[in-house]
Scaffold this active site. Sequence first.
Site, PDB file in Angstrom:
ATOM      1  N   GLU A 151       0.887  -1.174   0.000  1.00 48.56           N
ATOM      2  CA  GLU A 151       0.000   0.000   0.000  1.00 48.56           C
ATOM      3  C   GLU A 151       0.918   1.215   0.000  1.00 48.56           C
ATOM      4  OE1 GLU A 151      -3.278  -0.076  -0.111  1.00 48.56           O
ATOM      5  OE2 GLU A 151      -3.416  -2.253   0.032  1.00 48.56           O
ATOM      6  N   CYS A 200      -3.058   8.887   3.255  1.00 47.18           N
ATOM      7  CA  CYS A 200      -2.744   8.295   1.937  1.00 47.18           C
ATOM      8  C   CYS A 200      -3.861   8.553   0.941  1.00 47.18           C
ATOM      9  CB  CYS A 200      -2.493   6.807   2.085  1.00 47.18           C
ATOM     10  SG  CYS A 200      -3.856   5.949   2.890  1.00 47.18           S
TER      11      CYS A 200
END
Length: 517
Positions: free
Chosen positions: A256, A295
């Site tokens: 990720e 993010c």
Amino acid sequence: MQTLESLVLGRPVSGTAAPVQLFNPSTEEAVAEIRSGGIDFGAVLAYARGSGGPALRALSFAERGALLKALSAAIHAERENLIELSILNAGTPRGDAKFDIDGATGTLAYYAALGESLGDRRVLADGDGAQLGRTARFWGQHVLVPRHGAAVHINAFNFPAWNMMEKAACALLAGVPVVEKPGTSTALLAARIARIVHDSGLLPAGAWQFIAGSVGDLFDHLGAQDAIAFTGSSRTAAVVRGHRNVVAKNVRVNLEADSLNAAVLAPDVESSSETYALFLSNVALDMTQKSGQKCTAVRRILVPKERVAEVRADLVAALGKVKLGDPAAADTRMGPLASKAQFDDVRAGIGRLASHAEIACGGSQPARERGYFLAPTLLVARDAHGEIFHADEVFGPVASLLPYSGSAEEAAALVALGGGGLVASAYSNSSEWAERIVLDLAPWHGRLWLGSDRMAEQSLPPGMVLPASIHGGPGRAGGGEELGGLRGLAFYQQRTALQGFKSQVAAFAPPEAAAAR
Ligand code: NAP
């Protein structure tokens, strides 16, 4: 000063190497330290595989779910203290601290409920069975079983609570023991949660281990049944994926990584509409929540050329209302960046963007004399195609307005220049425009968020990761996939095609097991 301890082989361990200090980003004072070293990582993995794994696999999904529920409650019971730790070491205002901590307990509770719904089975069916031979006597069925390795979780600094527990929830429910490593700069909160889990005694021995500091030579000891789930920058992700032993043993890796998330305003959205108000509030929230250290935060704001002046003025006004300051104060909405390294990186990043854009508000100057404070910074790109806007993730309260023609095709092409993202949001009340952009944006994203008048009142913002929907994205975003209900367990399970006599094979996958997926 407090030294954060690892929790390995069933006990706390203080490292042996020189200390690395953790700071209060509001005051720049040291609040704790971490010492790496002094851990036999081969033994850590052996303990997880030999004790934690078998004990978890002996439990049914419902029993593992019950453990997650109890863990969620144990962490929640210390919520106030955890909020204080988040304020102290990550500089988060209370709202941002809750976002992280409640995200952790909420995700545990979500997976606890999934476990309960799966009942006393230990194997999941993957889809329907199929006749493979001349008659149904020879039958095939895909099943998902827990792998016999350890799950190593490397987490980013920005969500010390949620990032650790969303990964742990999926692995533990799947029946796989975890080894958690937090981002060092904000590890105070993660270390406290790790200690709550450890001290609760809820999990079987070896199911939960925590590393404060470096992972040392841990990757050298990984084997074919182990997995690494990583969250962090693309740069570190490449190091993790490329590790010699990880490649040689084909260790499963989920990455990720960064993402230049885009918000696209369609030309049909009127200034007086709910959709426009939603667009403004979501963009302003994304830029300032956790000081933009998210993010999923929007970095690129695509706006039809003729609306740029209006959007710029409205966003500057919205950002101006966000109270920046001491995260402990009740009315503060935005705190400092989480560390000196972050502060320096973001200031340098604003400088790079500003050489291709006009600064509408904010800038790289510190917003306070002490602490790592920066004001929300909105830039207006001179050229929406400029490579920097699609390649340089400035991980702070920073976003750029990119003017475009208004065509769905051009917007999608600009967004795709980001090389793959976690989430894109598109705001339109025209179903035709939305349909056109969905087909072009979806291949580049793990999640696509469609804003319109019809859902405005009930929507949760695009920056929020929900356990029922997958999190992750292709390309630059790492190519990974987490969460998404039971999909989140698959990374920790082996999909095996069982082939044999129908009643023997089908016994592993009763019809209701397939229906549950
Ligand atoms: P980072 O510097 O890449 O660090 C991530 C993690 O990797 C930390 O725990 C770090 O530990 C560890 N690490 C560093 N070098 C390592 C190595 N050689 N081997 C093993 N582990 C290593 O990222 P960050 O600054 O913490 O996080 C910010 C970045 O993460 C941003 O780019 C953001 O976009 C991305 N992010 C992505 C997601 C997502 O879900 N896609 C979520 C959050 C953040 P130390 O802290 O001890 O160095």
